[in-house]
Design an enzyme around this catalytic site. Structure first.
Site, short mmCIF file in Angstrom:
data_model
loop_
_atom_site.label_atom_id
_atom_site.label_comp_id
_atom_site.label_asym_id
_atom_site.label_seq_id
_atom_site.Cartn_x
_atom_site.Cartn_y
_atom_site.Cartn_z
N GLU A 48 0.99 -1.16 0.09
CA GLU A 48 0.00 -0.57 0.18
C GLU A 48 1.31 1.48 -0.13
OE1 GLU A 48 -2.40 0.90 3.35
OE2 GLU A 48 -4.09 2.02 2.80
N LYS A 127 -10.12 1.66 -2.96
CA LYS A 127 -10.03 1.56 -1.41
C LYS A 127 -11.06 1.77 -0.70
CE LYS A 127 -7.08 2.01 3.55
NZ LYS A 127 -6.19 2.24 4.32
N CYS A 169 -5.84 -2.63 2.53
CA CYS A 169 -5.35 -3.07 4.19
C CYS A 169 -6.39 -3.43 5.01
CB CYS A 169 -4.86 -1.53 4.32
SG CYS A 169 -4.26 -1.47 5.93
N1 LIG Z 1 -3.92 0.48 7.44
C1 LIG Z 1 -4.85 0.60 7.51
O1 LIG Z 1 -5.57 0.41 6.30
C2 LIG Z 1 -5.59 -0.61 8.32
C3 LIG Z 1 -5.03 -0.84 9.74
O2 LIG Z 1 -3.45 -0.49 9.83
C4 LIG Z 1 -6.02 -1.70 10.58
O3 LIG Z 1 -6.55 -1.77 10.23
O4 LIG Z 1 -5.46 -2.07 11.59
#
Ligand SMILES: NC(=O)CC(=O)C(=O)O
Length: 293
Positions: A48, A127, A169
């Protein structure tokens, strides 16, 4: 035996160390992707926000314009770099994610671009669930201060291999998208992600294994390397879970590439031994995958 993955696939996840210089990040990504391709990987994944630091204050500065597609090189140097890297590597490439600015609405997104071994764009994912959390004394993060959520789930066909589900994520915390992708035949669920040193130890591997056991699919989580000089401390621990939910490969927190050999038997055997996909009681609850394409 049912076929989900048409032929064995070596998967590579690049736990990239990125910094503030986008040009350096892109050329560093190129060298790591080529290293993975040389090792035989047919599908290579970046993390990401691989071309920028991760943080709401960075998204507008690093954002690129992707629409109308294809963008010019000035509009999106990352699009052109990823396309060229995929072709040079002769491998499928999931370009982690990059901050995107949609010019017609002036909205920002966290967007993943996927390229074929010829360098053609074959899929995108914005996302869909924004990372807005507040754990007092530990971490506060509010992507929605800057970003807008994407409005579609993403399943991409890799013609030589089969289908993959792609999300980013925080999306992994919402199991419905993974189930829809698996019910559409995905052999692999891929999540470029950047958990942190608070939520990573708690939930990263647990969520990867959970999506694997729910769906009896391979799951790949690809993080940036941890940089303690950056504002956001990524957890690292890039990993691959197999369809029985064993972690078959896992990094620590430094830059590295991890590999996993994916095969159809591992999926077909667990699905035939524990046939949950055909035992669902849609008479008791809705089929969440109904109507999705
Ligand atoms: N960074 C993210 O999008 C998600 C995350 O760090 C988490 O769900 O914990």
């Amino acid at each position: 035996m049912a076929t989900f993955l048409k032929k064995p696939l070596k998967l590579a996840l690049v736990q990239l160390a990125s910094g503030v210089d986008k040009t350096v990040n892109l050329s560093h990504a190129r060298s790591k992707v080529l290293e993975a391709a040389k090792a035989g990987a047919g599908l290579i994944v970046l993390p990401e926000c691989f071309n920028s630091p991760y943080g709401t204050n960075f998204f507008p500065k690093y954002a690129e314009t992707l629409l109308p597609s294809p963008p010019t090189i000035e509009q999106s140097p990352s699009f052109h770099a990823l396309s060229a890297i995929a072709a040079e590597a002769n491998a499928y490439l999931i370009g982690g994610s990059i901050p995107e600015l949609e010019p017609s609405t002036q909205k920002y997104y966290n967007t993943s671009l996927v390229f074929s071994p010829t360098g053609a764009l074959i899929g995108t994912h914005r996302k869909t669930h924004l990372f807005d959390i507040d754990i007092p004394g530990k971490i506060q993060f509010k992507e929605s201060d800057v970003l807008s959520p994407g409005n579609k789930l993403t399943v991409i066909d890799l013609p030589e291999y089969g289908k993959i589900g792609l999300a980013i994520c925080y999306d992994i915390r919402f199991p419905e998208g993974a189930m829809i992708a698996a019910r559409q035949g995905a052999f692999l669920l891929v999540y470029p992600g950047a958990f942190n040193t608070t939520t990573g130890p708690l939930h990263w591997a647990l969520l990867g294994r959970a999506r694997a056991v729910d769906n009896q699919s391979y799951v790949a989580l690809c993080s940036p390397a941890r940089d303690l000089d950056a504002a956001y401390h990524a957890y690292g621990h890039t990993l691959v879970a197999d369809p029985s939910a064993n972690i078959v490969s896992e990094a620590e927190d430094k830059e590295t590439i991890i590999y996993a050999d994916l095969d159809n038997d591992s999926i077909a055997n667990i699905r035939s031994g524990i046939p949950i996909s055909t035992q669902r009681r849609f008479d008791l609850y809705p089929d969440v995958s109904a109507g999705q394409k």
